[in-house]
Scaffold this motif. Sequence first.
Motif, PDB file in Angstrom:
ATOM      1  N   LEU A  23       0.747  -1.201  -0.009  1.00 17.71           N
ATOM      2  CA  LEU A  23       0.038   0.214   0.114  1.00 17.71           C
ATOM      3  C   LEU A  23       0.899   1.416   0.077  1.00 17.71           C
ATOM      4  O   LEU A  23       0.222   2.370  -0.466  1.00 17.71           O
ATOM      5  CB  LEU A  23      -0.766  -0.037   1.000  1.00 17.71           C
ATOM      6  N   ARG A  24       2.089   1.231   0.370  1.00 16.13           N
ATOM      7  CA  ARG A  24       2.920   2.525   0.576  1.00 16.13           C
ATOM      8  C   ARG A  24       3.467   2.745  -0.592  1.00 16.13           C
ATOM      9  O   ARG A  24       4.186   3.598  -1.064  1.00 16.13           O
ATOM     10  CB  ARG A  24       3.982   2.283   1.844  1.00 16.13           C
ATOM     11  N   ALA A  25       3.507   1.747  -1.541  1.00 17.34           N
ATOM     12  CA  ALA A  25       3.941   2.215  -3.200  1.00 17.34           C
ATOM     13  C   ALA A  25       3.346   3.350  -3.759  1.00 17.34           C
ATOM     14  O   ALA A  25       2.114   3.314  -3.409  1.00 17.34           O
ATOM     15  CB  ALA A  25       4.064   0.950  -3.853  1.00 17.34           C
ATOM     16  N   PRO A  26       4.001   3.986  -4.299  1.00 16.02           N
ATOM     17  CA  PRO A  26       3.608   5.583  -4.839  1.00 16.02           C
ATOM     18  C   PRO A  26       2.278   5.125  -5.750  1.00 16.02           C
ATOM     19  O   PRO A  26       1.195   5.982  -5.569  1.00 16.02           O
ATOM     20  CB  PRO A  26       4.408   6.170  -5.638  1.00 16.02           C
ATOM     21  N   GLU A  27       2.391   4.162  -6.591  1.00 19.26           N
ATOM     22  CA  GLU A  27       1.110   3.881  -7.459  1.00 19.26           C
ATOM     23  C   GLU A  27      -0.043   3.425  -6.636  1.00 19.26           C
ATOM     24  O   GLU A  27      -1.006   3.731  -7.112  1.00 19.26           O
ATOM     25  CB  GLU A  27       1.477   2.746  -8.516  1.00 19.26           C
TER      26      GLU A  27
END
Length: 312
Positions: free
Chosen positions: A65-69
């Motif tokens: 979830l912390r991925a920018p996308e």
Amino acid sequence: MNIVFMGTPQFAVPSLEMLLAEGYNVVGVVTQPDRPQGRKKVLTPTPVKEAALKHGIPVLQPSRLRAPEAVAEVAALKPDLIVTAAYGQILPKAVLDLPKFGCLNVHGSLLPKYRGGAPIQRSIINGEKETGVTLMYMAEGLDTGDMIAKVVVPIEYIDTSGTIFDKLSTAGAELLKEQLPLIIEGRADRIPQNDAESTYAPNLTREDEKIDWSADAESIRNRVRGLLPFSGGFTTWNGDVFKVWELSVAKESGGGSGQAPGTVLALSDKGIEVQTGSGTVLLTRVQPAGKKAMPAAEFLRGGQMKTGEVLS
């Protein structure tokens, strides 16, 4: 108001269903990726995904979830409020900051006790007499945000993690239903947690499933029922894993005439009586290596286990 719901197991489904039944505008659901299940490793959607698709709600399943996308996908839903229940990932600050009404969490314990990923299982393993649900605002720490309201649920002697999951999932949905109008109106309580009173409930490991026969009979009973129906406890017999799915306390103290913990004391149509550090337990449903779970009496008809053998 746009609401994004984040959850994964069956525990979260009643909260999602409540939001929909009450007419809230759930614009999207975020859940964990599909996982292989069962012996055939069939790729299986989460219970929350199944519920969302049934209602035609868009579903996001980021592995991180912390991925920018992933943050961008959630932001595109323009949430005014995020509601989570057993989602399974920590929300990064970039997500926490998105909704103007904040992020709520339906947590399965009476905070600040049992912060973390396995509060229900560990409360039963630890022999607690009550648990409950805390509705809270999410913060960057692990279940450290301000509390809104709680509901207490007794843990009955015969309860397992499975029965308490069901009770708390229903209680959590009702608590959310009760408090959500107050939250939207800005009239809900906001109670800081006392960190000095906090305890943690980390996710279970394989080691948590191993039965320590030197513990007392009641502690062993609590461990096994705290693992049901998800994994059960295990020991070793003849060098192989021997799973225990159900047991009861046969004698609360003593027993075995000085036999070592883990010693098989008696075999009968009632089950397998085993010595513990204090008292004895009766194994009533077991699973030998390579076999399906079965009543202990059925297993014993094979005649392979003998009294005096030691489980370890």
